[in-house]
Design a protein around this motif. Structure first.
Motif, PDB file in Angstrom:
ATOM      1  N   VAL A 213       0.860  -1.192   0.000  1.00  0.00           N
ATOM      2  CA  VAL A 213       0.000   0.000   0.000  1.00  0.00           C
ATOM      3  C   VAL A 213       0.892   1.237   0.000  1.00  0.00           C
ATOM      4  CG1 VAL A 213      -1.832   1.281   1.185  1.00  0.00           C
ATOM      5  CG2 VAL A 213      -1.743  -1.221   1.346  1.00  0.00           C
ATOM      6  N   LYS A 214       0.681   2.126  -0.978  1.00  0.00           N
ATOM      7  CA  LYS A 214       1.528   3.314  -1.112  1.00  0.00           C
ATOM      8  C   LYS A 214       0.680   4.577  -1.069  1.00  0.00           C
ATOM      9  CE  LYS A 214       4.898   0.973  -3.956  1.00  0.00           C
ATOM     10  NZ  LYS A 214       5.840   1.094  -5.081  1.00  0.00           N
ATOM     11  N   GLU A 215       1.016   5.442  -0.167  1.00  0.00           N
ATOM     12  CA  GLU A 215       0.375   6.751  -0.116  1.00  0.00           C
ATOM     13  C   GLU A 215       0.718   7.503  -1.396  1.00  0.00           C
ATOM     14  OE1 GLU A 215       1.674   8.981   3.246  1.00  0.00           O
ATOM     15  OE2 GLU A 215       0.131  10.509   2.993  1.00  0.00           O
TER      16      GLU A 215
ATOM     17  N   ILE B 282       9.662  -0.329  -9.577  1.00  0.00           N
ATOM     18  CA  ILE B 282       8.943  -0.150  -8.305  1.00  0.00           C
ATOM     19  C   ILE B 282       8.468   1.293  -8.212  1.00  0.00           C
ATOM     20  CG2 ILE B 282       9.171  -0.102  -5.792  1.00  0.00           C
ATOM     21  CD1 ILE B 282      11.179  -2.375  -6.038  1.00  0.00           C
ATOM     22  N   GLU B 283       9.361   2.206  -8.550  1.00  0.00           N
ATOM     23  CA  GLU B 283       9.008   3.628  -8.474  1.00  0.00           C
ATOM     24  C   GLU B 283       9.984   4.424  -9.324  1.00  0.00           C
ATOM     25  OE1 GLU B 283       9.935   5.685  -4.878  1.00  0.00           O
ATOM     26  OE2 GLU B 283      11.902   4.755  -4.713  1.00  0.00           O
ATOM     27  N   PHE B 284       9.541   5.618  -9.692  1.00  0.00           N
ATOM     28  CA  PHE B 284      10.452   6.603 -10.271  1.00  0.00           C
ATOM     29  C   PHE B 284      10.718   7.681  -9.230  1.00  0.00           C
ATOM     30  CE2 PHE B 284       8.801   5.697 -14.757  1.00  0.00           C
ATOM     31  CZ  PHE B 284       9.983   5.095 -15.163  1.00  0.00           C
TER      32      PHE B 284
ATOM     33  N   PRO C 159      15.647  -9.136  -5.975  1.00  0.00           N
ATOM     34  CA  PRO C 159      16.468  -8.053  -5.433  1.00  0.00           C
ATOM     35  C   PRO C 159      16.191  -6.709  -6.094  1.00  0.00           C
ATOM     36  CG  PRO C 159      17.807  -9.607  -6.700  1.00  0.00           C
ATOM     37  CD  PRO C 159      16.450 -10.195  -6.623  1.00  0.00           C
ATOM     38  N   GLU C 160      16.406  -5.638  -5.327  1.00  0.00           N
ATOM     39  CA  GLU C 160      16.166  -4.286  -5.823  1.00  0.00           C
ATOM     40  C   GLU C 160      17.439  -3.649  -6.356  1.00  0.00           C
ATOM     41  OE1 GLU C 160      13.893  -1.686  -3.232  1.00  0.00           O
ATOM     42  OE2 GLU C 160      12.839  -3.425  -2.444  1.00  0.00           O
ATOM     43  N   VAL C 161      17.259  -2.811  -7.362  1.00  0.00           N
ATOM     44  CA  VAL C 161      18.366  -2.095  -7.995  1.00  0.00           C
ATOM     45  C   VAL C 161      17.953  -0.635  -8.166  1.00  0.00           C
ATOM     46  CG1 VAL C 161      19.701  -1.844 -10.138  1.00  0.00           C
ATOM     47  CG2 VAL C 161      19.175  -4.126  -9.273  1.00  0.00           C
TER      48      VAL C 161
ATOM     49  N   VAL D  42      -2.599   0.404  -4.397  1.00  0.00           N
ATOM     50  CA  VAL D  42      -2.361  -0.974  -3.951  1.00  0.00           C
ATOM     51  C   VAL D  42      -1.725  -1.713  -5.122  1.00  0.00           C
ATOM     52  CG1 VAL D  42      -3.392  -3.132  -3.144  1.00  0.00           C
ATOM     53  CG2 VAL D  42      -4.319  -0.933  -2.376  1.00  0.00           C
ATOM     54  N   GLU D  43      -0.624  -2.424  -4.832  1.00  0.00           N
ATOM     55  CA  GLU D  43       0.132  -3.066  -5.908  1.00  0.00           C
ATOM     56  C   GLU D  43       0.321  -4.548  -5.672  1.00  0.00           C
ATOM     57  OE1 GLU D  43       3.274   0.332  -7.305  1.00  0.00           O
ATOM     58  OE2 GLU D  43       4.012  -1.556  -6.518  1.00  0.00           O
ATOM     59  N   GLU D  44       0.598  -5.259  -6.752  1.00  0.00           N
ATOM     60  CA  GLU D  44       1.049  -6.640  -6.600  1.00  0.00           C
ATOM     61  C   GLU D  44       2.459  -6.619  -6.001  1.00  0.00           C
ATOM     62  OE1 GLU D  44       2.209  -8.909 -10.177  1.00  0.00           O
ATOM     63  OE2 GLU D  44       2.404  -7.008 -11.212  1.00  0.00           O
ATOM     64  N   PHE D  45       2.788  -7.629  -5.241  1.00  0.00           N
ATOM     65  CA  PHE D  45       4.104  -7.730  -4.613  1.00  0.00           C
ATOM     66  C   PHE D  45       5.141  -8.161  -5.646  1.00  0.00           C
ATOM     67  CE2 PHE D  45       7.366 -10.272  -2.455  1.00  0.00           C
ATOM     68  CZ  PHE D  45       7.832  -9.350  -1.534  1.00  0.00           C
ATOM     69  N   LEU D  46       6.296  -7.483  -5.621  1.00  0.00           N
ATOM     70  CA  LEU D  46       7.390  -7.833  -6.530  1.00  0.00           C
ATOM     71  C   LEU D  46       8.460  -8.597  -5.763  1.00  0.00           C
ATOM     72  CD1 LEU D  46       7.748  -4.422  -8.403  1.00  0.00           C
ATOM     73  CD2 LEU D  46       6.551  -6.486  -9.194  1.00  0.00           C
ATOM     74  N   ASP D  47       8.773  -9.809  -6.211  1.00  0.00           N
ATOM     75  CA  ASP D  47       9.864 -10.561  -5.584  1.00  0.00           C
ATOM     76  C   ASP D  47      11.174 -10.187  -6.277  1.00  0.00           C
ATOM     77  OD1 ASP D  47       9.312 -11.670  -8.021  1.00  0.00           O
ATOM     78  OD2 ASP D  47       9.578 -13.739  -7.371  1.00  0.00           O
TER      79      ASP D  47
HETATM   80  P1  AMP Z   1       8.785   3.133  -2.916  1.00  0.00           P
HETATM   81  O1  AMP Z   1       8.610   4.353  -2.047  1.00  0.00           O
HETATM   82  O2  AMP Z   1       7.733   2.963  -3.934  1.00  0.00           O
HETATM   83  O3  AMP Z   1      10.185   3.024  -3.425  1.00  0.00           O
HETATM   84  O4  AMP Z   1       8.738   1.873  -1.930  1.00  0.00           O
HETATM   85  C1  AMP Z   1       9.639   1.757  -0.856  1.00  0.00           C
HETATM   86  C2  AMP Z   1      10.091   0.322  -0.724  1.00  0.00           C
HETATM   87  O5  AMP Z   1       8.968  -0.544  -0.504  1.00  0.00           O
HETATM   88  C3  AMP Z   1      10.764  -0.229  -1.963  1.00  0.00           C
HETATM   89  O6  AMP Z   1      12.107   0.080  -2.025  1.00  0.00           O
HETATM   90  C4  AMP Z   1      10.533  -1.711  -1.783  1.00  0.00           C
HETATM   91  O7  AMP Z   1      11.463  -2.249  -0.884  1.00  0.00           O
HETATM   92  C5  AMP Z   1       9.186  -1.780  -1.170  1.00  0.00           C
HETATM   93  N1  AMP Z   1       8.179  -1.954  -2.225  1.00  0.00           N
HETATM   94  C6  AMP Z   1       7.514  -0.998  -2.886  1.00  0.00           C
HETATM   95  N2  AMP Z   1       6.680  -1.511  -3.810  1.00  0.00           N
HETATM   96  C7  AMP Z   1       6.806  -2.842  -3.736  1.00  0.00           C
HETATM   97  C8  AMP Z   1       6.185  -3.948  -4.422  1.00  0.00           C
HETATM   98  N3  AMP Z   1       5.258  -3.772  -5.369  1.00  0.00           N
HETATM   99  N4  AMP Z   1       6.576  -5.195  -4.093  1.00  0.00           N
HETATM  100  C9  AMP Z   1       7.511  -5.378  -3.125  1.00  0.00           C
HETATM  101  N5  AMP Z   1       8.118  -4.401  -2.434  1.00  0.00           N
HETATM  102  C10 AMP Z   1       7.771  -3.137  -2.731  1.00  0.00           C
END
Ligand code: AMP
Ligand code: GLY
Length: 428
Positions: free
Chosen positions: A146-148, A276-278, A185-187, A178-183
């Motif tokens: 869940v993202k504000e 995940i985000e810009f 590693p993050e870059v 509300v998003e699907e979960f992403l499995d």
């Molecule tokens: P954000 O502010 O969108 O970068 O989200 C902060 C952190 O939440 C990200 O760096 C991820 O670790 C985690 N996150 C955000 N969106 C997802 C997603 N869809 N699935 C899994 N983890 C997420």
């Protein structure tokens, strides 16, 4: 030939200290100014007070000091349109205008741009009610994301298996995604952009959670390292092709071309690269590590981007080694950080240097904590293990009793414990 640059960096954090430091090492940069700056930037640049979200004030300062390159560090002034005001005053500015900054300012806007551009990202539903949240949770299943919708300094995101916790966060937001979960590693992948052309950085990885082992709440970032020994060698080129270039084309098509730093926060999932985000500015603290390895003089390339001439600049050049940054935060962060704690920094060496993020000097000349993230300790070395060791050696030599840091920055990468799913063959 690049003209002589007088650079003005807007902001006061660790990212701005690192940017100003890199600019000060560029032979074409004759003067570096920072506004507001911090005690770290005061050591080698000129600090100026400014209301950093006031475009007219920033433009007036730039004119007063004769700046011919303004670099806007944080997201808030960009979203407020500071880059537009600087450009309107006829001064080259590295940073997107108000409308293009919505790529970071609104998660819903960013999702729509990605959809229109064909950029791979998590499936998402924009919601305003708890009923809509429930429906989206049913659709995507756990873990719930869940993202504000709006700027939240990296703290507006909740990822949890607990549906009640997810619902509570949703209920506290006016509009949320509300998003699907992403499995996977993050870059963090940064691209310098001039509206059309992009020049990608090497990849970095950030540590968002406050505690070792990724425990506790999200923060602005507790450490970072680069390069990523576990990532595909051509990851930057792939991201440029499937994320950065399509996004630049879509923003230009909309009449709001993106000039500045496009930061793609990515997950390398079992189904391929997903955004995940810009963000629309240099990442903090990844920048502190990345700039320690950048060989290309920074001022000339930022100026080329700000003036639409990036196609005349060769790809960025990088040192062969590695860099790690460890953030020292004030006790209590990311909640209410303890302020005023005394700090005695360790002297910089060839392998390590201290970046100031949230410090101030009191009337007696004592350096004190005045923010959540207080210092960024950067270590460099011939490989990641050496860079990590250099950073933690410097952390140990830093006297900051009311501070804390993660102890596991870059640890898994050094130990070869980060696994990629074989997404390559399936999607690319
Ligand atoms: P954000 O502010 O969108 O970068 O989200 C902060 C952190 O939440 C990200 O760096 C991820 O670790 C985690 N996150 C955000 N969106 C997802 C997603 N869809 N699935 C899994 N983890 C997420
Ligand atoms: N390192 C995360 C950010 O800058 O948002």
């Amino acid at each position: 030939m690049t003209e002589s640059l007088t650079a003005l960096v807007i902001g006061s954090g660790g990212r701005e200290h690192a940017l100003a430091l890199a600019l000060s090492k560029d032979p074409s940069v004759v003067a570096v100014h920072v506004a507001p700056g911090n005690p770290g930037t005061a050591a080698f640049a000129t600090n100026h007070p400014v209301a950093q979200e006031d475009g007219q004030a920033v433009a007036a300062l730039a004119q007063e000091i004769g700046a011919n390159l303004v670099v806007v560090g944080p997201e808030a002034p960009l979203v407020a349109g500071v880059a537009d005001a600087v450009r309107a005053a006829g001064i080259a500015c590295f940073g997107p205008g108000r409308e293009a900054a919505q790529l970071e300012g609104s998660k819903a806007f960013a999702k729509q741009v990605m959809l229109d551009a064909g950029v791979p990202t998590a499936a998402a539903r924009v919601c305003t009610t708890v009923e809509e949240a429930q429906a989206a949770f049913d659709e995507f299943g756990a873990p719930y994301v869940v993202k504000e919708d709006g700027l939240a300094a990296g703290k507006g995101v909740v990822v949890t298996d607990d549906r009640e916790v997810a619902l509570a966060h949703a209920a506290a937001c006016q509009q949320f995604v509300v998003e699907e979960f992403l499995d996977g590693p993050e870059v963090s992948l940064f691209a310098i952009c001039d509206g059309t052309t992009s020049r990608c950085f090497e990849p970095a990885q950030d540590f968002k959670r406050v505690g070792d082992g990724d425990a506790g709440p999200n923060t602005g970032g507790m450490g970072a390292y680069t390069p990523l020994p576990w990532a595909p060698a051509d990851i930057a080129a792939q991201v440029d092709q499937v994320v950065i270039q399509p996004t630049l084309r879509e923003m230009a098509r909309r009449g709001t071309p993106f000039t500045g730093l496009l930061y793609a926060g990515l997950a390398l999932t079992s189904r391929g690269i997903r955004v995940i985000e810009f963000n629309v500015r240099f990442g903090d603290p990844e920048t502190q590590a990345l700039l320690a390895r950048l060989k290309t003089p920074l001022g000339a390339v930022l100026h080329a981007a700000a003036t639409g001439n990036l196609d005349q600049v060769p790809p960025l050049e990088w040192g062969s080694g590695a860099a790690t940054v460890v953030v020292m935060a004030a006790e209590g962060y990311p909640g209410t950080p303890a302020q005023g704690g005394q700090i005695i920094t360790a002297p910089d060496t060839d392998q390590a240097h201290t970046i100031h993020a949230g410090t101030s000097v009191d009337a007696d000349g004592v350096l004190r904590a005045s923010g959540g993230r207080v210092l960024g300790i950067v270590g460099t070395g011939e490989d990641l293990a050496a860079a990590r060791e250099a950073a933690f050696r410097q952390v140990a030599a830093t006297d900051f009793p009311s501070g804390f840091n993660r102890t596991d920055i870059a640890q898994k990468a050094v130990a070869g414990q980060i696994q990629l799913a074989p997404y390559y063959s399936q999607e690319n």
